[in-house]
Structures are given as structure tokens and as C-alpha cells.
Design an enzyme around this catalytic site. Structure first.
Site, PDB file in Angstrom:
ATOM      1  N   ASP B 393       0.843  -1.195   0.000  1.00 18.53           N
ATOM      2  CA  ASP B 393       0.000   0.000   0.000  1.00 18.53           C
ATOM      3  C   ASP B 393       0.890   1.261   0.000  1.00 18.53           C
ATOM      4  OD1 ASP B 393      -2.257   1.666   0.331  1.00 18.53           O
ATOM      5  OD2 ASP B 393      -3.291   0.122   1.460  1.00 18.53           O
ATOM      6  N   ASP B 506      -5.840   3.271  -6.624  1.00 22.21           N
ATOM      7  CA  ASP B 506      -6.803   3.597  -5.576  1.00 22.21           C
ATOM      8  C   ASP B 506      -7.129   5.094  -5.694  1.00 22.21           C
ATOM      9  OD1 ASP B 506      -8.338   3.399  -3.321  1.00 22.21           O
ATOM     10  OD2 ASP B 506      -6.691   2.998  -1.942  1.00 22.21           O
ATOM     11  N   ASP B 581     -13.582   0.417   0.875  1.00 20.91           N
ATOM     12  CA  ASP B 581     -13.213   0.338   2.284  1.00 20.91           C
ATOM     13  C   ASP B 581     -14.367  -0.155   3.146  1.00 20.91           C
ATOM     14  OD1 ASP B 581     -10.896   1.263   1.288  1.00 20.91           O
ATOM     15  OD2 ASP B 581     -11.131   3.309   2.012  1.00 20.91           O
ATOM     16  N   HIS B 639      -7.371  -7.815   2.977  1.00 21.42           N
ATOM     17  CA  HIS B 639      -6.792  -6.490   3.149  1.00 21.42           C
ATOM     18  C   HIS B 639      -7.194  -5.960   4.515  1.00 21.42           C
ATOM     19  CE1 HIS B 639      -5.056  -2.721   2.223  1.00 21.42           C
ATOM     20  NE2 HIS B 639      -6.123  -2.086   1.793  1.00 21.42           N
TER      21      HIS B 639
END
Lengths: 539, 906
Positions: B393, B506, B581, B639
Site C-alpha cells: 500500500d 486507488d 473500504d 486487506h
């Protein structure tokens, strides 16, 4: 079609320099060779079924336990044995056979994948031996150090234990001493108290006499002042000139009121004035007072301040909690002077001679010094008090010391107290950003290298290693809280080393730290390994 | 991937304002940050129009007809503004309806780059009179009726109206005008303020709206992305479904709020027909749905039916967009698969992913450093759990400067990548579209010098806050910019990259922490177009350019893998999508099913949700259940948020490690099936993960099911998504069909609700009787390690002792399947007691060393003999028969997976 029929391996093992050929199916360890006999049908090792021997290692899984395919990837739960001559033999999951990745250093797992594996066993063996040798040296030295640590800790422990015992004994004596001194003190204080009371009473009587004298003088003086025409009488009209004497406070002192004050008489002489004086003395304004002395102003209400109420600046003992933190004994010593100061605080000073500056103009009112007898009693009492307090303080210190040692003794410093030496020590590691500080059995903290406040990463919780050796991990918990997260905590992993040092820190999860720490205290007794290089061969 | 509040860590010193703003949101979306229809001026304006007589009239005398196109002017009798209507008939039973201003003050935006083709075909006028025109739509007596006064369109088949446009008179087209000509300064026409942000609207009101009526339809689906049920709900009394790509921090479930992506395609379904309405518009869009049967009880409906009195059930839909033109594609099906291929013919199919990307992905914000990556990699081997990709990330980059590596934590990226490559594993590193404004940063400097940034309304570079702090946003709508961006993925440009490094885009809604609704100002400029016009496409373009970069770096040889959070119609062509998310909550596990089903229906097959849930810490049970569910969803990635505790699969005790291992192994064993399905999706547009009604379109019991789903046609999965569950009730569709429990091989009849007792190890999965599924049961540590492994064929017989399936094999990673026809595609058929493999692509050319190690025939009877017929030779095959479950196992027939052969049961 990939046909992998029965593949028998020829293993050339080097045993003490003599090559020996051992035939067995691929992937079978020598310990299980007996179950794989070419001449007989094969029975799965779990006994579940029996199959013709040509179905062993035929790249099809027949046995539920995977035992018919020790040398192929056919069974999901099988395992493959590599001899790894020159290094350590090992088992790998069958799924790693011919997957193109070299797992066995002797390359035997990749016999049909095209992977170009090199036999690295010798090299690995050499390296491992080097590492092992080094480790062995470290372990050996570390273990020796550990013995010293144990020795010292035991000695230290014994010393502390006996010290505590001694101290307990001393404490008992101290207790008795304190009690004895208390009695002495109380005995000395009784006559002191009586003598002081006597002295005080005498002085008060004296003061009353003086006050009476003064009043009389004042009265005479007032009479003279009021008697304007100096005829030896104070008349109603003369009294009326003092409006402040007005009893009903309407601003004027009428004739009747003045007459009332004078007990109905038109005029009074000095002896009759004695009965008038008490009625007017509190209000009367001296005719000279405006220009002259203000003494008369101060006079009317002389507030007595008894000498024993005079206060020194007192430090409130409650605001200073007794230090409970782990303070080393050295620090305790350093604190002693300060403690002396505190110890006195709760005693009200009985010194009678202290004078406050405001009273200097009243010298004539000051209590006269004690007479020699009284002073002697006071001195005796004071000495008894001092002795008592000193003894009491010594007792408290003794208690503290006993408590500290008992606390230290209560820690689990390992099966042989080998971790004792870490107590009250701190170890630091500086990384690119932070300085980490581990104070074993106390706390872990982190401080930014370039300024900023310290963060508590946890305070001593417990040993938390695996069941067979809990002394391999330390857990520090309840550090500073994380936003939307848990309180910070640190796990300290202990490994054997000659030196006591923090070797690394990391934060695998947010706010959960991992610290690696070497210490001789975890070094195990070295197995009697012969580090001389010879191949490990199973036969 | 992270929502907003992590920002405070980064920007604490920079903006107290933000800190207050974002800290105030607890553990749920702060709805106040996002607009309701009432707070969006055009939506409020449009929604204020109620159904009634349309002011629009068709001017039939203006009709022009060419081979494929009819044009006609419309006039609004209220303001005399002329519109131009264009009608096209497209191949494959589609009609395109375009409405624009006849003479706009300046051009209005028309969406480019989404359609891959617009294949028009013949259109002919059947009749015409003063009232209207009747057009032939080709086969099946389908006609399009244009009514003139008021204007409306009806699509008919025989006597039945399939769909009507403007039948409720809600066509509303706000024409471009000059501010001085505006009669009254209504609120929000020329300027609009939301919270502290003012949207200057230099073009004034530009919105458009149109209504669609669907007689006979009670079920509509699609228009993702919403965290809601599969079947769309009516929106009367609430907000419409909103399509506006937004970075929604801690989104709430079961409501019509906009999320990260938008696909303006709605499917309408009943037992007779499936249709699609594709509203090609990239501006903020709201969709209202109403129904005349909504709220009626089943009994009420039955009563209506019995009495024959009732009106026909009907669903009415209304689309409202802020700018652009009306450009609608109406797909008439009639089968679900027809609608999928119709939509695919317009916007393309799912990209065919590298095989490895169908394996398991291990991600976390963040793996701290190379050492961490290495130890996690080793952890998988130690615990014998397969995986293919490990992910990095934003913390991997040097100060969130994408295309770079943190010099301390990731100082030797090639060493790290080589270490993974040695294990035949791969990595994904994040590359977000916000670029740190920093004169020491190559990417920023080049974008600046090439003038590739999006501009603000005043013409300067648009800047906003994102992870790196002050950031610029490259104008991905500019093809030159995209070409340059793609070139940055070349191995000599992207330092430290290697062929096993792939990309994650993202924050490409785009997310702008200090922008209105956490995105870009609508008056920002992309060349001559406003951000308002292109907003919902920005993310598509980012992924497009990134995928192109990955293709180019290999000289066009290798397939890309790019994951995106924002998407639009057509995004399926560029890679995978995840649901953003989510949170470690049971409801979030449940919602992953309808969210991915909805995406599958509109072309995006490669969908997944963060396994374990992104925010918060999952309980062990939830984590295990999520692995079990994720293993059966297309994109399978775990994740976790930066602030969560570590949750690699082996951190929850050996029992749970074993449960997770088993789930992941089931996934790997089924990779041949998944791969074949993705090949099919790539070729036909058929969704990989689908609702039951797609395969059972006449079974009304399936129409609202979204707690179970099909993978392809042959596997039915009912994951356990309830805490502490002791059993689930799965609906097995198909009267007269049978389903086999894949774990026990027990046979169950179709068209029943089956109660299945479950334990923590249960993943209820059934194979359809009549199907053949190839598996690779030798699960290894990564998919590449399994390349040459043999197949086991699971032949599940139908009651008529029939089964069929397909097997697809190629190299797993290159474009050679496409450019050189290097693949194996075989049809496997079991009929008349013979299992036959025949070639579906005789001119294809690929060699495999994989072979058939085993054949399991479920529902078989015991043969006396089994013979393999191959190359004219017959060889006997060993077999075993389990009479308790009627399972026949053929032992090691051994033929190559690419060969022609027949296995005869005698």
C-alpha cells in the site's frame, strides 16, 4: 502423458568416508524403508488398504494418508524426504516436488520439472556449521556468563534476604526504641507543659496589672482633658463637647444623655469619674490623638496573639505522596536530606521565643523569657522529641528499604534468578527516527530522536513465552493509548547472546511493538556437540 | 483504500480544519459530507417535475431517414427550444436513442472511449401518419412507435409494449443559455454552494432527464455501485439511487448513496424477458425507481390476478443527469445472456486476467518493509497456504510519491521482487492518481512541463489534498497524458519494477480530501470540458492508462493486472474492481455478495471485497467465514487497515489456520474452472459470479436471492455469513434437476429449499447435475507452480445421465491466446455412458504437459468395464465404485489434457 513409474533412487551416502548404496523408493526416509519392500504388496502406512507395489510412486494417490506416493506430488497430504547429504535431512510437503522451486539442497525434489537446481548441501552444511559453531561459542560463553549471573543473583538474593532478615530484626529494635523514646518524650513533655503554663499564667497576670495601670493613667489623662476649666470637675457641658460619646448614635450628645453617662450628676470629680470612665473609654477620642500618637488608636482592642499559635511556613505533606516508584537505593540515599525537611513538617514548632516583626512595638507586652528552670524543662522535652522523631524516621526508612527489597525479591527473575541483573537497568536502541528504551521489569518507551515527548510502549506485564519456556518472551502492556486503537504494548523476544543489548525493534501491527533483546540469561547449556566437520548420515 | 481519517496523521499540522472535520466522524459514514438529492440543485429541480403531459412534441415533417438512422426534431412548447432526436437500430436487438439540443450555444459533452463499437443496422419505416411513425426493429415483429403529440416512444413486440420512453412526460432537457437571458435567478442555476464549497456554474443549468416505463416488470437490477440488495428498491419517499464516484469514508449499508464507481446500466427482468437500459452519461446521475406493485402483499397480488381486475405490474424508472446529452441504449434481450452480449458488444467484455490473479492475494496497509514482506512470504510456506500476490500500500513509496520506493524500508525492490519470483509469486504496488506537488519529484515535474494537470476554473493547475499533502491531478481524459502515463511503467522508467510487479489504482474517483464531497470541484477543467461532464469516467481512464502501461512494458506480450476502486461502464476491459473500504462486520460480509453480483450483471466480473473487512478487527469466526466466502468470489484478496492488528492466516491458532488453508486450497483446486469462466466472460460477456435468476430466468423464487450465487452455471455457493450459524437454507433451483454437494457428493433435488447443518469448516457448495468441472487437486504454493499438474474431472450426471463442460488451457499470462491462438479449448461431454473430449478450436495450437489423472463420475452406476479409446486404440482403465454415494472413480486414465479421447463405461 507424464508417466512416472516406480522410481527407485540410488542414494550415495558418505558415511565416514565409505560410500554405501541404499536402495529405496524416492522420498522415503531410511527409517521407513522397511515398509517399502519391492517384492511385496504395499500396505498404506495407516493400514487403510493394500495395493500392488507398482502403485507406489506411480504418480497417483491411492492411500488416504499419502504414504504410497512419497516421491511424487500426487497426494495432497504426502511428504517427501530429502537426504541432503552434507547438510540436514528434511521432509517437505509433497506439493513441493517438481514445482520448479528448489527446496532440497540435494536437488532431489526437482527431478522432473526442468528446474535448474544446484546441490548446495555442502555449502549450506559448511555455513550451518559455521553458524552453529559461532552459536555454540556464543552459547558456551553466554552460558558461562549466565552461571555468573546466577551466582551473583543468588548471592545478591541471599544478601538481600539476609539483609531483610537483619533489617526485620533491626526494625523490631527500632520499634522498641521508638516506643521507649515516645514514653521519654511524653514524660518530659508533661513538666514542660506545666512549667510553660505557669510561666504563661504569671505573665498574663502581670500583663493584666500593667493594663490596669495604663487604664488608670488614661482615665486621669482624660479627666484632665475633659476638665476644660480645670476646676477639678468634669461637667455635663464639658462632656458634651465629645459628640462621639453619643450613646444613641444620632450625632449629638444631649445634655440628658451626658447626664446619663455621668450617672445623673451635673459634674463629677476625679473619684466619681472612675464610675463614668468605663462607659466612655471605648468611644472617647483623645483631643491630642489627631495630631499625635496613633497609639491610642491601637490601644482599644489589643488582639492577643498567643505565642503558641505562631506558625511557620508548613509544607503540606499530603501533596507529596510517598515515593512508591522503584527508586534505587542510591537514589534513596540522595533523598535523605530532603526527607529530613519533610519529616519535621508535621511537627508544630513549640519554640516560644519566636517573635514576629509586627509585635516589635509592643516589646513591653512580649512574654518575658522563661526562667532557667522552665527553660531547662523545655530543653529536655525538645531533646526527647528530637530523639523520638529521629528514631521514628529511621523506622520509616527501614520500612521502605524492606518493602523495596521485598518487591524486588517478589519478581520472577527466572528459574535460577538469572534475569535478576536486568532489574533496575535500562537498555537503549537508536533507530533512524526514535530512541527505544527497555527497562526490564519496568517499562518500554520510545522517544523521537529529534525532540518530542516520550511515549510509553508498555509497562511490565508478565513472562509470556511458550509453555515449555515462558522466559523467552516478555510482555509489556497498557502503554499510551492509540487513537481509535488499543493501548500500546510491546513483546520482547529474548535470545542468547554474550551481551545484553536491544538488537531490533519493529511495529508489526499498529501500536504492537516487537523488540529483540539478547542476554546471556537465556543461553541454554550447550549440548556437547563436536564442531568438527563430518557429514551427518543416517543409517 | 482508506477513507479519510488517516489523513489526520499526515496533515495534522497542516489543517486544523480537517482534523475537526474528519475526527467528528465516528464509526459510520458522515452523511453530512455527501449530498442528498435536495442538496444537489439539478436533482431537486428535476425531481420537482411530476409525471404529466409532456411539453415536448415531435415535428414529423423534420423526419429524415438514412439506412441506419432516423432523425427528427422535438420542440418544447413551453420554451420553443428545438431538440434533435436520433434513433438507431443496432445489431443484436438494440436501439439507441439520442437527444441533444438542435443548436446548442456550444457543444454538449458526449461520452467518448466507453463504446468499443456502435454497430448500426437497417432501420425501416413501416408506416407514418400525423400522429407518429412506426419503425421496424427487425425480427420478431418488434416495432418502435414514435408518437408526436405529446412525444413518446414505445417499443413493442407483437401486441405487447416492452418499454416506453417519456410516457410519464418527464423528458426535461435544460438547454444552454446565457445568464442574461435567464428569467429569474433561481437558486443553484448559476452557482451552487455545498458546505464550504461553491460550484461556479459558468454554463448555467444543463441537466437532462428522461423516464422509462417497463410494463410487466417487477424486478430491476444493476446501476452499481451501492451497498444495497441485489434487487433495486423503489425510491419513492427517499433519495434516488445516486451515481457519482465518491470516496465514502466508512460507508453505510442498505441505502442508495453513491460509492466509488458508477455503471449506468439497469437490467429489467421478468419470466418472459430480460432487458437493459444503458444511460451513457458520465456526469452526476440520479435514478428514481417506482413500481405500482411495490408494497402490495403477495396475497394482494394474487387477489388482483384472480379478479383479473388489476393493472399490470409496472416499474417506472427515471434518469437524471447534470450535464451532457441523453444517449440511451435499449437492449431487448430477450434472454439474460442476450443482454450480457448486447451490452458487451457496446462496452467490451471483461479483460482476460492472468491466471495468477485468480489466486489468493495477501494485502495489508502496510507491509512495513522488505523484511516484513519476506517473513509473510515465508509464513505462507511454513503454514502451507498457497498465495500468488503480496501487495504494498501507500507506505511503500517515498513520501507517497508513486513510482518510487521508500529508501529505508524498500531500498532493494528488485531483490524483493526477485525473491518472490524465485517462488513463482508476484507483487502489486499501489500507484494512485494524485501526484505530490514537489519540484524534486520527476513525475510531478514532467506532468508540469507537459502541462498535463487538470486545471482549476481560473486556468491554473488544480491542486487538492490527498495522501502526499498538496497534490496535482493528471488529466487522464487527455490521450497524450495517458500515453505518457503508460510510458512511466516501462522498466527503465519505473525504477525497481520487474515483470512480476503489478499495479493498484486507488483514490481515483478522484479523492480530494479538501474538495466538495471529498472529490474534485465540478468547475475544474479537463481541456474544454468541465469536471462536471466527465467525473464518473476519471477512474476508468486512470485504470485504462495504467493497464496500457503494463501491456506496453512487455512490448504487448503480457497481460496486465490492475485493480481499481473507481469505475465506469467499460472499466471491465481494464482489470479488476473491489468494493472499497468495507468493515470487519458480518453485514459487510453479507453485502459483498449483492455488491459483486450487481457488478457482474453490468459487465464487471472481476470483483471482490476486502476479505476480513478493511476497517476494524474481525473476530476469528468472521475472518474464517470471510475466507470461505472470498474463496468463492472472483477477486480474492485479504486487506486490512493500518490501525488493525495483524491478521495473516496463521495468527489465529492452528485450528483456524487449518480452516483458512482449506478454503484457500479449495480455491486453488478450482482455478481451472475459474479460468475457463473468465475466458468465457472475456469472449461473451457472461458474468462469472451470477445471481441464480440468470440461469433460472423463469423461476421467480430466484429473483431476489442474494445470499447465495452461482459461479458460472455449474457451482452454487451459499456461504455462511451469519455469526454462530448452525445451518443455512440454500435454495437449489431447477425443477427436475439435481445438485451434488461437492464435499460429500450427496445428491439433492432441484427446486427446493435445502437446510444444510454447518460447522465452522462448512462451505456449502453444490455442483449442478449435468456439468463437468475440471479441477487441479494437487494444490501447490502458487498457481504458477501448478501449471503442469494433472486434472481431475468432476462429472456430475443429470437425471438423464448427461453432463457437459469445458476445459481451457493456455500459458496463463501472455496475449498469445489472442495473437497466436495458443490455447487449448475442449468440450467435455458425457452421454450414452461415454465421456468424450473434443476440440472446440481445431486451428488452435498449444501444448500442455498436464494430463487427466482421475475422473469422478457422480450419480453413476457401476460399470463392468471401463475402456479408454484414443488414437484408434482401446485400453482398459481401472476404476472404483462407491455405491453409497454412487461415485465412480476412474483411476489414472492418463491422457494428455489436449488430446481427443473417449472413456467408455461398459
Amino acid at each position: 502423458m507424464t508417466c512416472l513409474h516406480l522410481l527407485l533412487t540410488l542414494v550415495f551416502a558418505v558415511s565416514l568416508g565409505t560410500p554405501v548404496e541404499i536402495q529405496r523408493p524416492r522420498g522415503v526416509p531410511l527409517t521407513k524403508k522397511q515398509f517399502y519392500e519391492e517384492s511385496k504388496p504395499f500396505t498404506c502406512l495407516d493400514g487403510s488398504r493394500t495395493i500392488p507395489f507398482d502403485r507406489v510412486n506411480d504418480d497417483y494417490c491411492d492411500c488416504k494418508d499419502g504414504s504410497d506416493e512419497p516421491g511424487t506430488a500426487a497426494c495432497p497430504n504426502g511428504s517427501f524426504h530429502c537426504t541432503n547429504a552434507g547438510y540436514r535431512p528434511m521432509f517437505i510437503p509433497s506439493s513441493r516436488i517438481n514445482d520448479g522451486i528448489c527446496d532440497c539442497c540435494d536437488t532431489t525434489d526437482e527431478y522432473n520439472s526442468g528446474a535448474k537446481c544446484e546441490n548446495t548441501c555442502k555449502e549450506l552444511g559448511r555455513k550451518e556449521r559455521e553458524v552453529l559453531q559461532k552459536m555454540a561459542e556464543i552459547t558456551k560463553e553466554g552460558f558461562l556468563l549466565k552461571q555468573q549471573l546466577i551466582e551473583e543473583a543468588k548471592k545478591g538474593q541471599q544478601e538481600k534476604q539476609s539483609k531483610v532478615t537483619d533489617m526485620q530484626e533491626n526494625k523490631k529494635q527500632l520499634d522498641e526504641k521508638v516506643e521507649a523514646l515516645r514514653t521519654v518524650k511524653e514524660t518530659a513533655e508533661q513538666p514542660e507543659k506545666e512549667a510553660k503554663e505557669r510561666h504563661l499564667k504569671a505573665w498574663e497576670e502581670q500583663k493584666a496589672a500593667i493594663r490596669l495601670e495604663k487604664d488608670k493613667a488614661k482615665m486621669a489623662e482624660t479627666f484632665l482633658e475633659l476638665d476644660d476649666n480645670a476646676d477639678g470637675f468634669v461637667s455635663v457641658s464639658e462632656l458634651q463637647s465629645h459628640a462621639e460619646l453619643d450613646p444613641d448614635a444620632d450625632g449629638t450628645l444631649t445634655e440628658i444623655e451626658a447626664q446619663g453617662l455621668m450617672g445623673g450628676a451635673e459634674q463629677v470629680d476625679t473619684s466619681t469619674f472612675e464610675s463614668v470612665w468605663p462607659k466612655i473609654k471605648d468611644k472617647y477620642h483623645s483631643e491630642v490623638s489627631r495630631e499625635e500618637a496613633d497609639i491610642s488608636c491601637l490601644e482599644p482592642a489589643p488582639v492577643e496573639t498567643p505565642p503558641d499559635e505562631v506558625k511557620e511556613p508548613v509544607v503540606d505533606n499530603d501533596s507529596e505522596p510517598y515515593p512508591e516508584d522503584d527508586i534505587s537505593e542510591e537514589e534513596d540515599e540522595d533523598d535523605e536530606d530532603e526527607d529530613d525537611y519533610h519529616e519535621d513538617d508535621d511537627k508544630v514548632s513549640a519554640q516560644p521565643t519566636i517573635k514576629t516583626p509586627e509585635k516589635t512595638h509592643e516589646d513591653e507586652e512580649a512574654m518575658p523569657p522563661y526562667d532557667a528552670d522552665t527553660q531547662a524543662l523545655i530543653d529536655a522535652a525538645q531533646k526527647a522529641r528530637d530523639d523520638f522523631e529521629e528514631a521514628e524516621k529511621a523506622l520509616r526508612e527501614m520500612d521502605d528499604q524492606i518493602r523495596n527489597i521485598e518487591k524486588e525479591l517478589s519478581f520472577d527473575f527466572g528459574p535460577d534468578a538469572e534475569f535478576t541483573y536486568l532489574y533496575s537497568q535500562c537498555y537503549e536502541l537508536t533507530t533512524s527516527e526514535y530512541i527505544y528504551r527497555l527497562c526490564p521489569f519496568n517499562r518500554v518507551s520510545q522517544k523521537p530522536k529529534y525532540g518530542g515527548s516520550e511515549t510509553n510502549l508498555g509497562t511490565w506485564g508478565s513472562w509470556s513465552g511458550p509453555e515449555n519456556n515462558k522466559y523467552l518472551l516478555m510482555k509489556y502492556e497498557q502503554g499510551t493509548g492509540c487513537w481509535q486503537g488499543p493501548n500500546r504494548s510491546t513483546t520482547v523476544k529474548l535470545t542468547c547472546g554474550k551481551e545484553t543489548v536491544v538488537t531490533s525493534t519493529s511495529e508489526p501491527s499498529r501500536c504492537e511493538y516487537l523488540m529483540e533483546f539478547t542476554t546471556p540469561a537465556v543461553c541454554q547449556e550447550p549440548a556437547n556437540i563436536d564442531p568438527s566437520p563430518h557429514d551427518h548420515v543416517e543409517l | 483504500s482508506f477513507g479519510l481519517w488517516g489523513i489526520t496523521l499526515l496533515m495534522g499540522l497542516l489543517s486544523v480544519f480537517f482534523v475537526c472535520l474528519f475526527f467528528s466522524s465516528a464509526f459510520a459514514v458522515d452523511r453530512g459530507n455527501f449530498k442528498t438529492c435536495d442538496q444537489s440543485a439539478f436533482c431537486k429541480r428535476q425531481r420537482a417535475f411530476k409525471p404529466g403531459q409532456s411539453p415536448y412534441r415531435a415535428l414529423l415533417e423534420t423526419l429524415e431517414l438514412s439506412d441506419s438512422r432516423l432523425t427528427l426534431q422535438l420542440i418544447n412548447d413551453n420554451n420553443k427550444v428545438h431538440l434533435l432526436l436520433e434513433l438507431y437500430r443496432l445489431q443484436g436487438n438494440m436501439t439507441r436513442v439520442k437527444i441533444n439540443e438542435l443548436k446548442p450555444l456550444k457543444p454538449r459533452f458526449e461520452v467518448p472511449d466507453v463504446l468499443i463499437a456502435e454497430p448500426p443496422t437497417d432501420l425501416s419505416v413501416l408506416s407514418k401518419d400525423d400522429n407518429g411513425v412506426v419503425l421496424s426493429l427487425g425480427a420478431e415483429s418488434q416495432r418502435l412507435i414514435v408518437s408526436a403529440r405529446p412525444f413518446r416512444l414505445d417499443i413493442m413486440e407483437g401486441p405487447e409494449v416492452l418499454l416506453s420512453l417519456n410516457s410519464r412526460g418527464l423528458l426535461a432537457f435544460e438547454h444552454l443559455r446565457l445568464r442574461k437571458d435567464t428569467n429569474k435567478e433561481e437558486d443553484g442555476l448559476w452557482e451552487e454552494t455545498f458546505k464550504s464549497h461553491t460550484d461556479t456554474k459558468p454554463n448555467g443549468p444543463t441537466s437532462i432527464s428522461l423516464d422509462f416505463s417497463l410494463p410487466g416488470v417487477e424486478h430491476v437490477y444493476g446501476i452499481p455501485e451501492h451497498a444495497d440488495d441485489l434487487k433495486l428498491k423503489t425510491t419513492d419517499g427517499g433519495d434516488p439511487y445516486r451515481l457519482y464516484n465518491l470516496d465514502v469514508f466508512q460507508y453505510e449499508l442498505y441505502n442508495p448513496m453513491a460509492l466509488y464507481g458508477s455503471i449506468p446500466l439497469m437490467l429489467a427482468h421478468n419470466t418472459q424477458r430480460t432487458m437493459g437500459i444503458f444511460w451513457l452519461n458520465a456526469a452526476e446521475t440520479w435514478v428514481d425507481i417506482s413500481s405500482n406493485t411495490a408494497g402490495k402483499t403477495v396475497f394482494g397480488k394474487m387477489l388482483d390476478f384472480v379478479q383479473g381486475s388489476s393493472e399490470k405490474p409496472q416499474t417506472d424508472v427515471r434518469w437524471i443527469s447534470e450535464s451532457g446529452i441523453i444517449d440511451v441504449f435499449i437492449m431487448l434481450g430477450p434472454k439474460p445472456s442476450d443482454v450480457f452480449s448486447q451490452y458487451a458488444s457496446l462496452t467490451g467484455t471483461q479483460s482476460f486476467p492472468p491466471l495468477a490473479s485468480l489466486g489468493y492475494h495477501q494485502c495489508r496497509w502496510n507491509y512495513n518493509d522488505q523484511e516484513d514482506v519476506k517473513s509473510v512470504d515465508q509464513g505462507f510456506d511454513q503454514h502451507d497456504i498457497p498465495y500468488d500476490f503480496i501487495w504494498l500500500d501507500i507506505e511503500h513509496a517515498d513520501g507517497k510519491r508513486y513510482f518510487t520506493w521508500d529508501p529505508h524500508k524498500f531500498s532493494q525492490p528488485k531483490e524483493m521482487l526477485q525473491g518472490l519470483m524465485d517462488k513463482k509469486r508476484k507483487m502489486v504496488a499501489i500507484v494512485d492518481p494524485h501526484i505530490k506537488v514537489d519540484s524534486g519529484y520527476k513525475i510531478h515535474n514532467e506532468i508540469t512541463s507537459k502541462d498535463f494537470y487538470v486545471k482549476n476554473k481560473d486556468g491554473g493547475n488544480y491542486e487538492g489534498w490527498c495522501w502526499p499533502g498538496n497534490s496535482g491531478y493528471p488529466d487522464f481524459t487527455n490521450p497524450e497524458m495517458r500515453a505518457w502515463w503508460a510510458s512511466m511503467f516501462a522498466y527503465d522508467q519505473y525504477e525497481g519494477s520487474m515483470e512480476n510487479l503489478f499495479t493498484w489504482n486507488d483514490m481515483n474517483e478522484p479523492s480530494v480530501f479538501n474538495g466538495p464531497e471529498v472529490t474534485m470541484h465540478k468547475d475544474a477543467l479537463h481541456g474544454k470540458w468541465e469536471h462536471r461532464d466527465i467525473h464518473n469516467m476519471y477512474g476508468l481512464y486512470v485504470q485504462m492508462a495504467t493497464a496500457e502501461g503494463q501491456i506496453q512494458r512487455s512490448g504487448g506480450a503480457e497481460r496486465p493486472f490492475v485493480l481499481t476502486r473507481a469505475f465506469f461502464a467499460g472499466s471491465q476491459r481494464f482489470g479488476a474492481v473491489w468494493t472499497g473500504d468495507n468493515a470487519a462486520e458480518w453485514d459487510h460480509l453479507k453485502i459483498s455478495i449483492p455488491m459483486c453480483l450487481s457488478l457482474g450483471l453490468v459487465g464487471v466480473s472481476f470483483c471482490g471485497a476486502d476479505v476480513g473487512g478493511f476497517f476494524k478487527n474481525p473476530s476469528t469466526e468472521l475472518l474464517v467465514r470471510w475466507y470461505q466466502t472470498g474463496a468463492y468470489q472472483p477477486f480474492f484478496r485479504a486487506h486490512a487497515h493500518l490501525d488493525t492488528t495483524r491478521r495473516e492466516p496463521w495468527l489465529f491458532g492452528p485450528e483456524n489456520t487449518a480452516l483458512i488453508r482449506e478454503a484457500v486450497r479449495q480455491r486453488y483446486a478450482l482455478l481451472p474452472y475459474w479460468y475457463q469462466l473468465f475466458f468465457q466472460a472475456y469472449r461473451t460477456g457472461m458474468p462469472v459470479m451470477r445471481p441464480l435468476w440468470v440461469d433460472y430466468p423463469k423461476d421467480t423464487a430466484t429473483f431476489t436471492i442474494d445470499d447465495e450465487f452461482l459461479i458460472g452455471s455449474d457451482l452454487l455457493v451459499h456461504p455462511v455469513t451469519e455469526e454462530g450459524s448452525r445451518g443455512v437454507t440454500a435454495y437449489l433451483p431447477g425443477a427436475g434437476e439435481v445438485w451434488y454437494d461437492v464435499h460429500t457428493f450427496q445428491k439433492h433435488n432441484g427446486a427446493q429449499n435445502l437446510y444444510i447443518p454447518v460447522t465452522l469448516s462448512s462451505i456449502p457448495v453444490f455442483q449442478r447435475g449435468g456439468s463437468i468441472i475440471p479441477r487441479k487437486d494437487r494444490v501447490r504454493r502458487s498457481s504458477a507452480c501448478m501449471e503442469n499438474d494433472p486434472y481431475t474431472l468432476y462429472v456430475a450426471l443429470s437425471p438423464k445421465k448427461f453432463a457437459e463442460g469445458k476445459l481451457y488451457i493456455d500459458d496463463g499470462h501472455s496475449f498469445n491466446y489472442d495473437t497466436k491462438k495458443e490455447f487449448i479449448h475442449r468440450s467435455l461431454t458425457f452421454a450414452n455412458n461415454a465421456l468424450t473430449s473434443s476440440n472446440l478450436c481445431p486451428d488452435c495450437n498449444f501444448l500442455t504437459s498436464s494430463w487427466i489423472e482421475k475422473v469422478l463420475i457422480l450419480g453413476a452406476s457401476k460399470p463392468s468395464k471401463v475402456v479408454l479409446k484414443m488414437n484408434g486404440k482401446e485400453t482398459p482403465v481401472d476404476f472404483e465404485f462407491d455405491s453409497s454415494m454412487s461415485v465412480l472413480t476412474l483411476r489414472k486414465p492418463g491422457m494428455n489434457a489436449g488430446d481427443d479421447w473417449t472413456l467408455l463405461l461398459q
